[in-house]
Design an enzyme around this catalytic site. Structure first.
Site, mmCIF file in Angstrom:
data_model
loop_
_atom_site.group_PDB
_atom_site.id
_atom_site.type_symbol
_atom_site.label_atom_id
_atom_site.label_comp_id
_atom_site.label_asym_id
_atom_site.label_seq_id
_atom_site.Cartn_x
_atom_site.Cartn_y
_atom_site.Cartn_z
ATOM 1 N N TYR A 6 2.831 5.245 -0.946
ATOM 2 C CA TYR A 6 4.104 6.155 -0.752
ATOM 3 C C TYR A 6 3.487 7.175 0.015
ATOM 4 O O TYR A 6 2.340 7.200 0.714
ATOM 5 C CB TYR A 6 4.448 6.599 -2.135
ATOM 6 C CG TYR A 6 3.360 7.693 -2.576
ATOM 7 C CD1 TYR A 6 3.613 8.993 -2.472
ATOM 8 C CD2 TYR A 6 2.057 7.254 -3.108
ATOM 9 C CE1 TYR A 6 2.647 9.945 -2.989
ATOM 10 C CE2 TYR A 6 1.366 8.124 -3.670
ATOM 11 C CZ TYR A 6 1.481 9.734 -3.497
ATOM 12 O OH TYR A 6 0.395 10.302 -3.707
ATOM 13 N N ARG A 8 -0.369 6.874 8.744
ATOM 14 C CA ARG A 8 -1.119 6.854 7.365
ATOM 15 C C ARG A 8 -0.453 5.814 6.575
ATOM 16 O O ARG A 8 -1.149 5.176 5.589
ATOM 17 C CB ARG A 8 -1.160 7.999 6.581
ATOM 18 C CG ARG A 8 -1.991 8.309 5.265
ATOM 19 C CD ARG A 8 -2.565 9.604 4.855
ATOM 20 N NE ARG A 8 -1.110 10.509 4.388
ATOM 21 C CZ ARG A 8 -1.182 11.615 4.035
ATOM 22 N NH1 ARG A 8 -2.429 12.294 3.666
ATOM 23 N NH2 ARG A 8 0.140 12.270 3.515
ATOM 24 N N ARG A 60 5.840 -12.230 -14.186
ATOM 25 C CA ARG A 60 4.664 -11.165 -14.092
ATOM 26 C C ARG A 60 3.633 -12.054 -13.866
ATOM 27 O O ARG A 60 3.024 -12.769 -14.883
ATOM 28 C CB ARG A 60 4.535 -10.436 -15.301
ATOM 29 C CG ARG A 60 3.627 -9.255 -15.401
ATOM 30 C CD ARG A 60 3.427 -8.484 -16.498
ATOM 31 N NE ARG A 60 2.587 -7.325 -16.387
ATOM 32 C CZ ARG A 60 1.199 -7.347 -16.680
ATOM 33 N NH1 ARG A 60 0.612 -8.860 -17.106
ATOM 34 N NH2 ARG A 60 0.376 -6.616 -16.636
ATOM 35 N N LYS A 92 -2.981 5.482 -0.188
ATOM 36 C CA LYS A 92 -1.894 6.516 -0.935
ATOM 37 C C LYS A 92 -1.002 5.549 -1.803
ATOM 38 O O LYS A 92 -0.079 5.053 -1.427
ATOM 39 C CB LYS A 92 -1.026 7.343 0.210
ATOM 40 C CG LYS A 92 -0.576 8.650 -0.498
ATOM 41 C CD LYS A 92 0.137 9.513 0.615
ATOM 42 C CE LYS A 92 0.790 10.643 0.102
ATOM 43 N NZ LYS A 92 0.120 11.655 -0.572
ATOM 44 N N HIS A 143 -0.540 -11.466 -11.641
ATOM 45 C CA HIS A 143 -1.000 -10.654 -10.765
ATOM 46 C C HIS A 143 -1.210 -11.225 -9.384
ATOM 47 O O HIS A 143 -1.222 -10.277 -8.540
ATOM 48 C CB HIS A 143 -2.874 -10.751 -11.397
ATOM 49 C CG HIS A 143 -2.687 -9.759 -12.581
ATOM 50 N ND1 HIS A 143 -2.090 -10.231 -13.862
ATOM 51 C CD2 HIS A 143 -3.382 -8.738 -12.747
ATOM 52 C CE1 HIS A 143 -2.510 -9.352 -14.820
ATOM 53 N NE2 HIS A 143 -3.048 -8.242 -14.337
ATOM 54 N N GLU A 176 -12.143 15.684 -3.516
ATOM 55 C CA GLU A 176 -11.080 16.594 -3.037
ATOM 56 C C GLU A 176 -10.332 17.170 -4.399
ATOM 57 O O GLU A 176 -11.070 16.909 -5.517
ATOM 58 C CB GLU A 176 -9.955 15.546 -2.506
ATOM 59 C CG GLU A 176 -9.776 14.399 -3.336
ATOM 60 C CD GLU A 176 -8.834 13.179 -2.680
ATOM 61 O OE1 GLU A 176 -8.491 13.588 -1.524
ATOM 62 O OE2 GLU A 176 -9.042 12.103 -2.916
ATOM 63 N N LEU A 220 -8.266 11.010 0.001
ATOM 64 C CA LEU A 220 -7.012 10.749 0.887
ATOM 65 C C LEU A 220 -7.168 11.668 2.165
ATOM 66 O O LEU A 220 -7.397 12.829 2.243
ATOM 67 C CB LEU A 220 -5.793 11.160 0.053
ATOM 68 C CG LEU A 220 -4.487 10.981 0.939
ATOM 69 C CD1 LEU A 220 -4.259 9.464 0.803
ATOM 70 C CD2 LEU A 220 -3.197 11.593 0.282
#
Length: 294
Positions: free
Chosen positions: A34, A53, A102, A149, A104, A181, A205
């Protein structure tokens, strides 16, 4: 509250009509990335940097980018046009899409899910900024690719909740004795007139606001060192800041229940934090609010 119109998989549509499969890998595995892009006076803040990014995060999880750079630019600007707020934050998310099961392992032949919405950009009020905020420290127990991110933010959520539980605004993270951070911010220290910043690495980040602060420090002649910062240096700091797209530049006045700084200035935002905040506002007025996307 977010705007009534959102973007989902190529269409702008009412939020109430936006539907995503419960088998989407973003829901099942947090398999996605995101970005959050601040907008001032309907101008996106460093859009190209945010999109670069985003590309780095997509590359990091081996997810092909569904749009070109120009297509993203156009969609973000159209999303801004649908927002009822002149100052907004654009949230965009890309997941690996919805499989029929489902598993992986990466699915084949599955289109990514792209979602975007606009919300109001709320920055710290005058009283918060002039008094500063409180923070706590905690062990950074996240994974080793914090430079991506991704949607997998549960560790950040739990670390941020530690701050909330103590009535604080942020948690400063420490890994192997070094500051990395904040749970949702970057961290700067000031000591003896020198601005200190942890170096970019896979453990933090790479913040866009972090870059702006360093650029403004260089422009205004502030001595700066980008280096590893020991956790033991935190109690000795003259000033401590948190920076992010929504917090901008915000002084931390109290850390782990003890005032930041020394003497009569202890427990108060320092002079360099005030100057940096003013430089940041001037930067916004000169660049972001003039119709130019810098």
């Amino acid at each position: 509250m977010i705007a009534d119109i959102v973007f989902l998989n190529g269409q702008f549509l009412p939020l109430a009509d936006a539907k995503i499969s419960p088998l989407d890998r973003g829901f099942l595995f947090a398999d996605g990335v995101y970005e959050v892009i601040p907008v001032y006076s309907r101008q996106p803040f460093r859009l190209d940097e945010h999109l670069r990014r985003l590309q780095a995060s997509l590359d990091g999880i081996r997810l092909p980018n569904p749009y070109s750079h120009a297509q993203w630019q156009a969609r973000v600007r159209e999303m801004i046009g649908h927002a009822p707020f002149a100052d907004a934050q654009i949230y965009l998310q890309v997941t690996r899409g919805a499989d029929s099961k489902r598993d992986h392992a990466f699915p084949t032949g599955v289109a990514p899910t792209v979602f975007m919405f606009a919300g109001p950009l709320v920055t710290p009020g005058e009283s918060v900024r002039t008094l500063g905020v409180s923070a706590v420290t905690a062990v950074d127990n996240r994974w080793l690719r914090c430079d991506l991110k991704t949607l997998a933010l549960l560790a950040n959520v739990l670390l941020r909740q530690q701050a909330v539980d103590h009535g604080c605004a942020e948690t400063i993270l420490v890994r192997d004795g070094f500051v990395t951070e904040g749970a949702a911010s970057n961290v700067f220290l000031v000591k003896n007139g020198v601005l200190l910043a942890p170096p970019k690495s896979h453990l933090m980040l790479p913040g866009v606001t972090y870059d702006v602060v360093l650029e403004l420090a260089a422009r205004h002649g502030v001595p700066t060192e980008v280096r590893d910062i020991l956790a033991d240096e935190l109690p000795e700091a003259d000033e401590l800041w948190m920076t992010s797209s929504t917090k901008e530049v915000l002084a931390i006045a109290t850390l782990d229940g003890r005032p930041v700084g020394h003497g009569a200035a202890a427990g108060k935002p320092g002079p360099l934090a005030e100057r940096m905040w003013q430089w940041y506002q001037q930067f916004k007025n000169d660049v972001m609010r003039t119709g130019r996307d810098d």
